[in-house]
Design an enzyme around this catalytic site. Structure first.
Site, PDB file in Angstrom:
ATOM      1  N   GLY A  98     -30.482 -10.037  50.712  1.00 53.22           N
ATOM      2  CA  GLY A  98     -31.612  -9.123  50.826  1.00 53.22           C
ATOM      3  C   GLY A  98     -32.260  -9.178  52.192  1.00 53.22           C
ATOM      4  N   ASP A  99     -32.341 -10.376  52.763  1.00 53.30           N
ATOM      5  CA  ASP A  99     -32.906 -10.523  54.105  1.00 53.30           C
ATOM      6  C   ASP A  99     -32.016  -9.833  55.130  1.00 53.30           C
ATOM      7  OD1 ASP A  99     -34.737 -12.190  52.804  1.00 53.30           O
ATOM      8  OD2 ASP A  99     -33.502 -13.956  53.194  1.00 53.30           O
ATOM      9  N   GLY A 103     -25.707  -1.536  45.429  1.00 50.07           N
ATOM     10  CA  GLY A 103     -26.080  -0.879  46.689  1.00 50.07           C
ATOM     11  C   GLY A 103     -27.575  -0.883  46.896  1.00 50.07           C
ATOM     12  N   GLY A 133     -28.605  -5.092  44.382  1.00 52.90           N
ATOM     13  CA  GLY A 133     -27.520  -6.057  44.253  1.00 52.90           C
ATOM     14  C   GLY A 133     -26.175  -5.431  44.578  1.00 52.90           C
ATOM     15  N   ALA A 134     -25.194  -5.702  43.742  1.00 56.55           N
ATOM     16  CA  ALA A 134     -23.838  -5.201  43.992  1.00 56.55           C
ATOM     17  C   ALA A 134     -23.732  -3.693  43.891  1.00 56.55           C
ATOM     18  CB  ALA A 134     -22.873  -5.850  43.002  1.00 56.55           C
TER      19      ALA A 134
END
Length: 327
Positions: free
Chosen positions: A263-264, A237, A234-235
Site C-alpha cells: 500500500g505504501d 487492483g 489488494g490483489a
C-alpha cells in the site's frame, strides 16, 4: 520535494517461511530481513529510489539503529530526538504470500516531542509539493493529531496526503469540513470504517467485480471536501475517484511473495506520477504498478523503477463528472 511524516516508525523484521504458518509448531525459516520501516518511511524510500526528492520526518534517538538503516538506504531524513528506542515490527510471510504482522505499540511521545515534530513538519512544508501523513499514532499522541495537522497545513501551498486507520482515520473523517486532505488512501477495511458500508459487503462486491459500492463510498468523501480517494483493493487492483471522474486499474498477474509495504508503494507511485505531471488515470496506473511490484518482492522490499510493469496495468473509466456510472 515530498515530505513524509512517520510518527510511529519501526525496524521491520520479516521472517519468510517455506511452508504455511502453524500455531504451536516449530518451523524452519527460509530467510530474515531487517529494514527501516513505517508507512511514511516506505513512501520516502520508494520515491528516493525513483529519483524523486523526498524527506522522511520521524521521531528517533540520535543513536537509534533505525537512523543507521536509513543512512544505509540513502534516504534523506530529519529526526526529532526522543529517549525511547524505535519499535520493532515482525512480519511472517508464508510461501503463498500470506503475511501475518506483529506490530509493537511504539515509543511514547510526550508533549515536548510532539510539539517539536509538529513544528518540524510545518517548517518543511513551506518548501514541499506534498506532505504525506502515514501510519498509526504512537502512545501519547491524540487521535485527532492528523486532522489538526491537516488544518494547520491548509494555508500553505503544499498538498496533503493521508494514509492511516482506526481512531486517527475516524477523527479525520469527522473533521473533513475543516481538515480536508488533497488525497486519502484507504484500503477496503478503512474505506468501510468511514463510509457506513459493511466491510463484508465491500469485499463481496469487489470479489464479484462490482465496484459500485467502492466508488459510491469514495464519491461521498470527495463530496465532503477530499481532493481524491485512492482506494487500494489488494490483489483486485485499485480505484481512484476525484472531482472529475473515477477509474479502476487491474494489476498484472504476479506471484505474491509479501504484501508488506504494498500500500505504501502504491501511494509512492501515485505521488511520483502526480509530481511528474501525469493525468489522474495515469497516476492510478503507476500506483497499481508499484503496489503489484512490491507484492511480488520478498519481505518489506520496495520496488525500483526497473521492476515496474506499468504497461501491463489496465485502466478503465468508471464514472463521469455528472456521476453517471459507466460500468
Amino acid at each position: 520535494m515530498i515530505v513524509t511524516v512517520t510518527l510511529n516508525p519501526s525496524l521491520d523484521r520479516t521472517v519468510t517461511l517455506t511452508a504455511p504458518l502453524t500455531r504451536g509448531a516449530v518451523q524452519r525459516v527460509d530467510s530474515v530481513t531487517v529494514e527501516a520501516g513505517g508507512k511514511g518511511i516506505n513512501v520516502a524510500k520508494a520515491l528516493t529510489s525513483a529519483g524523486v526528492d523526498a524527506l522522511a520526518l520521524l521521531p528517533a534517538a540520535t543513536d537509534d539503529p533505525l537512523l543507521t538503516a536509513l543512512r544505509c538506504a540513502d534516504v534523506p531524513f530529519a529526526a526529532v530526538p526522543i529517549a525511547e528506542p524505535v519499535r520493532t515490527n515482525i512480519a511472517i510471510t508464508e510461501n503463498d504470500g500470506t503475511t501475518t504482522k506483529l506490530n509493537e505499540r511504539g515509543a511514547t511521545l510526550d508533549a515536548a516531542a510532539l510539539d517539536a515534530i509538529t513544528r518540524c513538519v510545518v517548517d518543511e512544508a513551506q518548501h514541499a509539493a506534498w506532505v504525506v501523513l502515514s501510519g498509526s499514532l504512537p502512545p501519547g499522541v491524540p487521535p485527532q493529531w492528523y486532522a489538526d495537522l491537516v488544518a494547520k497545513l491548509a494555508p500553505l501551498p503544499c498538498r496533503v496526503a493521508v494514509d492511516t486507520s482506526d481512531a486517527p482515520l475516524a477523527a479525520l473523517a469527522s473533521k473533513l469540513s475543516t481538515a480536508s486532505p488533497e488525497l486519502m488512501k484507504p484500503n477496503v477495511e478503512e474505506l468501510a470504517s468511514i463510509s457506513g458500508v459493511a466491510e463484508a459487503d465491500l469485499e463481496t462486491t469487489v470479489a464479484e467485480g462490482d465496484l459500485s459500492l467502492v466508488v459510491a463510498a469514495a464519491v461521498k468523501l470527495v463530496e465532503r471536501g477530499v481532493g481524491a480517494v485512492l482506494a487500494t483493493l489488494g490483489a483486485a487492483g485499485a480505484v481512484l475517484v476525484d472531482g472529475t471522474g473515477a477509474w479502476f486499474a487491474a494489476p498484472p498477474p504476479i506471484t505474491a511473495r509479501s504484501t508488506v509495504g504494498a500500500g505504501d508503494a502504491s501511494l509512492a507511485g501515485y505521488l511520483r506520477a502526480e509530481v511528474g505531471g501525469a493525468e489522474p488515470s495515469q497516476r492510478l496506473r503507476m500506483a497499481v504498478a508499484y503496489g503489484s511490484a512490491a507484492a511480488a518482492l520478498p519481505g518489506s522490499a520496495l520496488p525500483v523503477p526497473a521492476q515496474l510493469d506499468v504497461d501491463a496495468v489496465r485502466v478503465t473509466g468508471l464514472i463521469t463528472t455528472n456521476r453517471e456510472v459507466l460500468q
